[in-house]
Design a protein around this motif. Structure first.
Motif, PDB file in Angstrom:
ATOM      1  N   LEU A  17      40.814  69.235  41.134  1.00  0.00           N
ATOM      2  CA  LEU A  17      40.416  67.857  40.897  1.00  0.00           C
ATOM      3  C   LEU A  17      41.402  67.236  39.922  1.00  0.00           C
ATOM      4  N   THR A  18      41.753  65.992  40.164  1.00  0.00           N
ATOM      5  CA  THR A  18      42.709  65.305  39.295  1.00  0.00           C
ATOM      6  C   THR A  18      42.142  63.957  38.875  1.00  0.00           C
ATOM      7  N   ALA A  19      42.707  63.457  37.804  1.00  0.00           N
ATOM      8  CA  ALA A  19      42.295  62.142  37.311  1.00  0.00           C
ATOM      9  C   ALA A  19      42.612  61.069  38.346  1.00  0.00           C
ATOM     10  N   ARG A  20      41.871  59.997  38.318  1.00  0.00           N
ATOM     11  CA  ARG A  20      42.052  58.895  39.268  1.00  0.00           C
ATOM     12  C   ARG A  20      42.773  57.698  38.664  1.00  0.00           C
ATOM     13  N   GLY A  21      42.890  57.670  37.330  1.00  0.00           N
ATOM     14  CA  GLY A  21      43.535  56.531  36.688  1.00  0.00           C
ATOM     15  C   GLY A  21      42.593  55.839  35.723  1.00  0.00           C
ATOM     16  N   PRO A  22      42.867  54.596  35.403  1.00  0.00           N
ATOM     17  CA  PRO A  22      42.038  53.882  34.423  1.00  0.00           C
ATOM     18  C   PRO A  22      40.629  53.597  34.939  1.00  0.00           C
ATOM     19  N   TRP A  23      39.670  53.783  34.079  1.00  0.00           N
ATOM     20  CA  TRP A  23      38.277  53.438  34.357  1.00  0.00           C
ATOM     21  C   TRP A  23      37.905  52.277  33.440  1.00  0.00           C
ATOM     22  N   VAL A  24      37.085  51.392  33.940  1.00  0.00           N
ATOM     23  CA  VAL A  24      36.513  50.338  33.109  1.00  0.00           C
ATOM     24  C   VAL A  24      35.042  50.692  32.923  1.00  0.00           C
ATOM     25  N   CYS A  25      34.642  50.841  31.681  1.00  0.00           N
ATOM     26  CA  CYS A  25      33.254  51.166  31.351  1.00  0.00           C
ATOM     27  C   CYS A  25      32.639  49.973  30.630  1.00  0.00           C
ATOM     28  N   GLY A  76      39.949  63.455  32.783  1.00  0.00           N
ATOM     29  CA  GLY A  76      41.363  63.148  32.595  1.00  0.00           C
ATOM     30  C   GLY A  76      41.768  61.708  32.807  1.00  0.00           C
ATOM     31  N   ASN A  77      40.814  60.833  32.920  1.00  0.00           N
ATOM     32  CA  ASN A  77      41.117  59.422  33.136  1.00  0.00           C
ATOM     33  C   ASN A  77      41.284  58.683  31.814  1.00  0.00           C
ATOM     34  N   THR A  78      41.929  57.545  31.875  1.00  0.00           N
ATOM     35  CA  THR A  78      41.989  56.658  30.723  1.00  0.00           C
ATOM     36  C   THR A  78      40.830  55.675  30.831  1.00  0.00           C
ATOM     37  N   VAL A  79      40.444  55.101  29.700  1.00  0.00           N
ATOM     38  CA  VAL A  79      39.252  54.248  29.675  1.00  0.00           C
ATOM     39  C   VAL A  79      39.548  52.925  28.982  1.00  0.00           C
ATOM     40  N   LEU A  80      39.117  51.872  29.632  1.00  0.00           N
ATOM     41  CA  LEU A  80      39.055  50.544  29.041  1.00  0.00           C
ATOM     42  C   LEU A  80      37.563  50.267  28.867  1.00  0.00           C
ATOM     43  N   ALA A  81      37.104  50.243  27.633  1.00  0.00           N
ATOM     44  CA  ALA A  81      35.676  50.135  27.348  1.00  0.00           C
ATOM     45  C   ALA A  81      35.320  48.723  26.902  1.00  0.00           C
ATOM     46  N   VAL A 107      28.638  48.554  17.542  1.00  0.00           N
ATOM     47  CA  VAL A 107      28.280  49.915  17.951  1.00  0.00           C
ATOM     48  C   VAL A 107      29.443  50.534  18.727  1.00  0.00           C
ATOM     49  N   ALA A 108      29.978  49.787  19.675  1.00  0.00           N
ATOM     50  CA  ALA A 108      31.089  50.287  20.484  1.00  0.00           C
ATOM     51  C   ALA A 108      32.335  50.528  19.631  1.00  0.00           C
ATOM     52  N   LEU A 109      32.618  49.623  18.718  1.00  0.00           N
ATOM     53  CA  LEU A 109      33.788  49.787  17.848  1.00  0.00           C
ATOM     54  C   LEU A 109      33.684  51.074  17.039  1.00  0.00           C
ATOM     55  N   GLU A 110      32.527  51.336  16.467  1.00  0.00           N
ATOM     56  CA  GLU A 110      32.345  52.558  15.680  1.00  0.00           C
ATOM     57  C   GLU A 110      32.399  53.802  16.563  1.00  0.00           C
ATOM     58  N   ALA A 111      31.883  53.711  17.783  1.00  0.00           N
ATOM     59  CA  ALA A 111      31.945  54.846  18.715  1.00  0.00           C
ATOM     60  C   ALA A 111      33.394  55.169  19.078  1.00  0.00           C
ATOM     61  N   VAL A 112      34.185  54.144  19.330  1.00  0.00           N
ATOM     62  CA  VAL A 112      35.595  54.351  19.681  1.00  0.00           C
ATOM     63  C   VAL A 112      36.354  54.929  18.490  1.00  0.00           C
ATOM     64  N   LYS A 113      36.077  54.429  17.300  1.00  0.00           N
ATOM     65  CA  LYS A 113      36.714  54.983  16.099  1.00  0.00           C
ATOM     66  C   LYS A 113      36.388  56.472  15.960  1.00  0.00           C
ATOM     67  N   LEU A 114      35.135  56.831  16.207  1.00  0.00           N
ATOM     68  CA  LEU A 114      34.714  58.221  16.126  1.00  0.00           C
ATOM     69  C   LEU A 114      35.447  59.078  17.157  1.00  0.00           C
ATOM     70  N   LEU A 115      35.561  58.588  18.380  1.00  0.00           N
ATOM     71  CA  LEU A 115      36.268  59.332  19.431  1.00  0.00           C
ATOM     72  C   LEU A 115      37.747  59.497  19.095  1.00  0.00           C
ATOM     73  N   GLN A 119      40.716  52.561  25.044  1.00  0.00           N
ATOM     74  CA  GLN A 119      40.904  51.277  24.391  1.00  0.00           C
ATOM     75  C   GLN A 119      39.642  50.448  24.526  1.00  0.00           C
ATOM     76  N   LEU A 120      39.323  49.765  23.450  1.00  0.00           N
ATOM     77  CA  LEU A 120      38.145  48.909  23.408  1.00  0.00           C
ATOM     78  C   LEU A 120      38.543  47.483  23.738  1.00  0.00           C
ATOM     79  N   LEU A 121      37.843  46.872  24.658  1.00  0.00           N
ATOM     80  CA  LEU A 121      38.096  45.491  25.064  1.00  0.00           C
ATOM     81  C   LEU A 121      36.940  44.615  24.607  1.00  0.00           C
ATOM     82  N   HIS A 122      37.253  43.594  23.872  1.00  0.00           N
ATOM     83  CA  HIS A 122      36.214  42.642  23.446  1.00  0.00           C
ATOM     84  C   HIS A 122      36.332  41.386  24.279  1.00  0.00           C
ATOM     85  N   GLY A 123      35.202  40.769  24.525  1.00  0.00           N
ATOM     86  CA  GLY A 123      35.215  39.504  25.236  1.00  0.00           C
ATOM     87  C   GLY A 123      35.451  38.362  24.265  1.00  0.00           C
TER      88      GLY A 123
END
Length: 154
Positions: free
Chosen positions: A84-92, A114-119, A128-136, A147-151
């Motif tokens: 199994l291999t990564a598929r590329g960027p995921w948007v969460c 193995g994917n990259t994430v745009l959260a 909450v998300a910012l602190e979670a990303v900092k922790l990761l 990477q964290l994406l803000h609207g």
């Protein structure tokens, strides 16, 4: 895969150590009760540990059944392996009602494979998300893998 699993386990341990702080953040930003906030942090920890274990299990090459090692008319059979291999960027995109648990579950699943994430957090709970990303990131997840994406206005 072992490296990814290790990072997720480090994040789970760090989140366990930070349970009071993350619970307080969920109370403040998501208006959770203390009981629900603690439960959500624990669920996020469970997701991190679950996907760490899954990364090690499913990302291992698997020998497929077939003619491995058999000789038919003097010709050695083929050997097949599933990888199994990564598929590329995921948007969460996390929901407002479980801004840590579902956020962490989505992100951990993508990273474990193995994917990259745009959260993208819910607009109501960007902290909450910012602190979670900092922790990761502190647990070893590379900044270019998550990477964290803000609207607007976040």
């Amino acid at each position: 895969m072992t490296e990814r699993a290790t990072m997720l386990r480090h994040a789970a341990d760090a989140l366990q150590a930070e349970l009071p702080r993350f619970s307080a953040l969920l109370v403040k930003e998501a208006f959770k009760t203390w009981h629900d906030a603690v439960g959500e942090v624990r669920e996020a920890i469970d997701f991190l540990r679950y996907y760490a274990a899954q990364a090690e299990r499913i990302m291992q090459p698997q020998t497929m059944p077939g003619m491995q090692g058999h000789t038919v008319l003097g010709v050695t059979g083929e050997s097949n392996e599933l990888r199994l291999t990564a598929r590329g960027p995921w948007v969460c995109i996390s929901p407002w009602n479980f801004p840590l648990a579902i956020f962490m579950g989505q992100v951990a699943a993508a990273l474990a494979t193995g994917n990259t994430v745009l959260a993208k957090p819910a607009e109501q709970t960007p902290g909450v998300a910012l602190e979670a990303v900092k922790l990761l990131h502190a647990a070893g997840v590379p900044a270019d893998a998550l990477q964290l994406l803000h609207g607007p206005g976040d």
